[in-house]
Design an enzyme around this catalytic site. Structure first.
Site, short mmCIF file in Angstrom:
data_model
loop_
_atom_site.label_atom_id
_atom_site.label_comp_id
_atom_site.label_asym_id
_atom_site.label_seq_id
_atom_site.Cartn_x
_atom_site.Cartn_y
_atom_site.Cartn_z
N ARG A 1 16.06 43.01 69.07
CA ARG A 1 14.94 42.56 68.23
C ARG A 1 14.44 43.77 67.43
O ARG A 1 14.04 44.78 68.03
CB ARG A 1 13.79 42.01 69.09
N GLU B 1 11.82 45.14 66.29
CA GLU B 1 10.36 45.13 66.35
C GLU B 1 9.84 46.29 65.50
O GLU B 1 10.18 47.44 65.73
CB GLU B 1 9.87 45.26 67.80
N ARG C 1 4.70 46.25 75.01
CA ARG C 1 5.46 45.15 75.60
C ARG C 1 6.71 44.75 74.83
O ARG C 1 7.38 43.80 75.19
CB ARG C 1 4.55 43.94 75.79
N HIS C 2 7.00 45.46 73.73
CA HIS C 2 8.17 45.13 72.93
C HIS C 2 9.21 46.25 72.95
O HIS C 2 8.89 47.41 72.77
CB HIS C 2 7.78 44.85 71.48
N GLU D 1 3.35 37.15 78.88
CA GLU D 1 4.46 36.19 78.70
C GLU D 1 5.76 36.83 79.16
O GLU D 1 6.15 37.89 78.66
CB GLU D 1 4.57 35.82 77.21
N SER E 1 10.10 32.16 77.69
CA SER E 1 9.93 31.01 76.78
C SER E 1 11.04 30.04 77.09
O SER E 1 12.16 30.46 77.40
CB SER E 1 10.13 31.42 75.32
N ARG F 1 10.13 42.91 81.21
CA ARG F 1 8.73 42.47 81.32
C ARG F 1 8.40 42.00 82.72
O ARG F 1 7.32 42.26 83.23
CB ARG F 1 8.47 41.34 80.32
P1 AMO Z 1 11.70 34.47 73.20
O1 AMO Z 1 11.98 35.03 71.86
O2 AMO Z 1 10.30 34.02 73.46
O3 AMO Z 1 12.62 33.21 73.48
O4 AMO Z 1 12.11 35.51 74.30
C1 AMO Z 1 12.15 35.17 75.66
C2 AMO Z 1 11.57 36.27 76.52
O5 AMO Z 1 12.16 37.52 76.23
C3 AMO Z 1 11.23 38.56 76.36
N1 AMO Z 1 11.11 39.28 75.09
C4 AMO Z 1 11.04 40.63 74.98
N2 AMO Z 1 11.04 41.60 75.90
C5 AMO Z 1 10.97 42.87 75.46
N3 AMO Z 1 10.93 43.21 74.15
C6 AMO Z 1 10.92 42.27 73.19
N4 AMO Z 1 10.90 42.63 71.90
C7 AMO Z 1 10.98 40.90 73.59
N5 AMO Z 1 10.99 39.72 72.91
C8 AMO Z 1 11.07 38.75 73.85
C9 AMO Z 1 9.94 37.93 76.80
C10 AMO Z 1 10.08 36.52 76.30
O6 AMO Z 1 9.29 35.62 77.02
N6 AMO Z 1 15.86 31.65 73.00
C11 AMO Z 1 14.52 31.73 73.53
C12 AMO Z 1 14.48 31.38 74.98
C13 AMO Z 1 14.82 29.94 75.28
O7 AMO Z 1 14.10 29.07 74.78
O8 AMO Z 1 15.77 29.71 76.04
C14 AMO Z 1 13.98 33.14 73.31
O9 AMO Z 1 14.70 34.08 73.14
O10 AMO Z 1 9.90 38.00 78.22
#
Ligand code: AMO
Length: 445
Positions: free
Chosen positions: A221, A223, A229-230, A368, A371, A419
């Site tokens: 990602r 970011e 948290r990212h 969170e 998801s 996380r």
């Molecule tokens: P989503 O984008 O909400 O959903 O990501 C799911 C989980 O991944 C973690 N997360 C992260 N952890 C660290 N750094 C980040 N930048 C980051 N972004 C997300 C979180 C988050 O809840 N495809 C969907 C999932 C699904 O519906 O099956 C998805 O990727 O813990």
């Protein structure tokens, strides 16, 4: 067994097995973690792959002659006798009386930080991260990632026991699966491709083959902000399952999964949990609340003025975490029915109110970590939703093969490994729970 000086020796005995070798000669291999020289004898603490073993040296019972080359971080093989005694609480404890030492290698330089204290004192996180390969030699630091191993292992073991198939999806992709601006673009021999934001498109395709699938793998990602948290690369633990009744099947599976993971940690990672003073959550059932009810609660009970009615900000998640703890004595709360506008194109809308979706997030101690939800499985409905989301269905031809050629009602989730580790261990920053973090400012080590 190994022969030393014509004698059979129990070689490389693990500390946890010392109880079976009381009074016997064994060898151990590891690092010299700490030396405490006393009058007439010395304590040499050996750091093996998971333990610290106290060894005692005295010339009267050792054929080894003290050698000043023996220093901290030397790699050694120690031959000695296992001896037991009772500690103040009456527990049996073991140490090794050193009979001989073989130096296997010596460090070229002294360490730039002290790693043999209980914890890395007064060292900034950025320094710890810069020096990760050696900072992790500190027992408390390395315990973090042993626990993380346990989490991922529990995820895999539980899902295999539920007849899921482990998959491996590509990380160089023709499209971003999650939308938004945080997708890394990559030049692929003159063509633009993307680093996988999630295995979403592939795990859905494979529901059409294996019905239940999971993957534990890195995702990317881009970011643009430096937050606690990212990460730009994290480990996503995903599963997807077909022939569901509705999205609650996914939430139930996750509840069972978390129970399994925490039991496994308590059973097989207790030393690490103790070292880190981790409090493992007790789960019975996980409370659950609709998105709009949660917003109302925040406004009425917490007198909070939300800036975004389509999602939660970190403060709101924190308040909901506190509420779950106080009201339900739960470290977790599911929030369901997120607004359609904020969920990706594959999410199924609620037929009773299409402004909202059959989706959920799981909050753990106010953060969170998951998801998930039910997906659109009807071909026409998915094509229509893509168009509504401003996407070109033709570009997703291979993804839509699932829908076009028959898909069962299905759903799944993504759980962020770092996380979950972060909040299990009570850290403030996700980087503490990431072995080699990648963020906007860091790609090394
Ligand atoms: P989503 O984008 O909400 O959903 O990501 C799911 C989980 O991944 C973690 N997360 C992260 N952890 C660290 N750094 C980040 N930048 C980051 N972004 C997300 C979180 C988050 O809840 N495809 C969907 C999932 C699904 O519906 O099956 C998805 O990727 O813990």
């Amino acid at each position: 067994m190994e022969q030393i000086n014509g004698k059979l020796i129990n070689e490389n005995v693990a500390f946890e097995d010392f109880k079976n070798y009381d009074g016997q000669e064994v060898t151990i291999s590891g690092y010299v973690h700490r030396i405490r020289e006393m009058t007439g004898f010395a304590f040499v603490i050996i750091r093996t792959k998971r333990d610290l073993i106290q060894c005692v040296y005295a010339p009267e019972f050792s054929s080894y002659r003290w050698d000043d080359r023996l220093r901290e971080e030397a790699c050694v093989k120690v031959l000695g006798k296992v001896v037991s005694s009772l500690d103040a609480k009456g527990n049996q404890r073991f140490e090794l009386q050193i009979h001989d030492v073989t130096i296997l290698s010596l460090p070229a330089e002294d360490l730039p930080i002290v790693i043999n204290k209980k914890q890395l004192d007064n060292i900034q996180l950025s320094t710890i991260l810069d020096l990760r390969p050696i900072a992790l030699r500190n027992p408390k630091e390395r315990a973090i990632f042993k626990i993380q191993e346990g989490i991922a292992r529990g995820f895999r073991e539980f899902l295999l026991s539920q007849d899921f198939t482990e998959i491996r999806s590509p990380k160089i992709n023709f499209a971003g699966a999650e939308g938004g601006t945080n997708v890394f673009k990559l030049d692929y021999f003159g063509k633009q491709v993307y680093l996988a934001q999630s295995p979403q498109l592939y795990k859905q395709a494979l529901v059409g083959v294996y019905e239940r699938v999971f993957e534990i793998a890195p995702v990317f990602r881009a970011e643009h902000h430096d937050t606690s948290r990212h990460l730009n690369e994290y480990i996503s633990m995903d599963f997807e399952m077909g022939f569901i009744n509705d999205f609650r099947d996914i939430m139930n599976m996750e509840t069972g999964l978390l129970k399994y993971i925490f039991n496994l940690l308590k059973k097989e990672y207790s030393a690490e949990l103790e070292l880190l003073h981790a409090v493992v959550p007790e789960i019975d059932t996980i409370p659950c609340m609709k998105f709009m009810d949660a917003k109302e609660l925040l406004m009425k009970k917490f007198k909070y003025n939300p800036t975004d009615m389509k999602d939660f900000d970190p403060q709101e998640e924190e308040m909901l975490g506190k509420y779950a703890k106080k009201e339900f004595n739960s470290d977790f709360i599911f929030i369901t029915h997120y607004p359609s506008k904020k969920r990706p194109f594959y999410t199924m809308d609620d037929p009773e109110d299409p402004e909202y979706t059959l989706s959920f997030d799981l909050l753990f101690r106010g953060l969170e970590i998951t998801s998930g939800g039910q997906r659109v499985h009807d071909y026409k409905a998915q094509v229509d939703k893509m168009i509504k989301c401003g996407m070109d269905p033709e570009q997703f031809e291979t993804y839509l093969m699932l829908h076009k050629y028959g898909a069962p009602p299905h759903g799944g989730l993504g759980l962020g490994l770092e996380r979950l580790t972060m909040h299990l261990l009570g850290f403030k920053n996700v980087r503490e729970a990431t072995m080699f973090p990648r963020d906007i400012n860091r790609v090394t080590p």
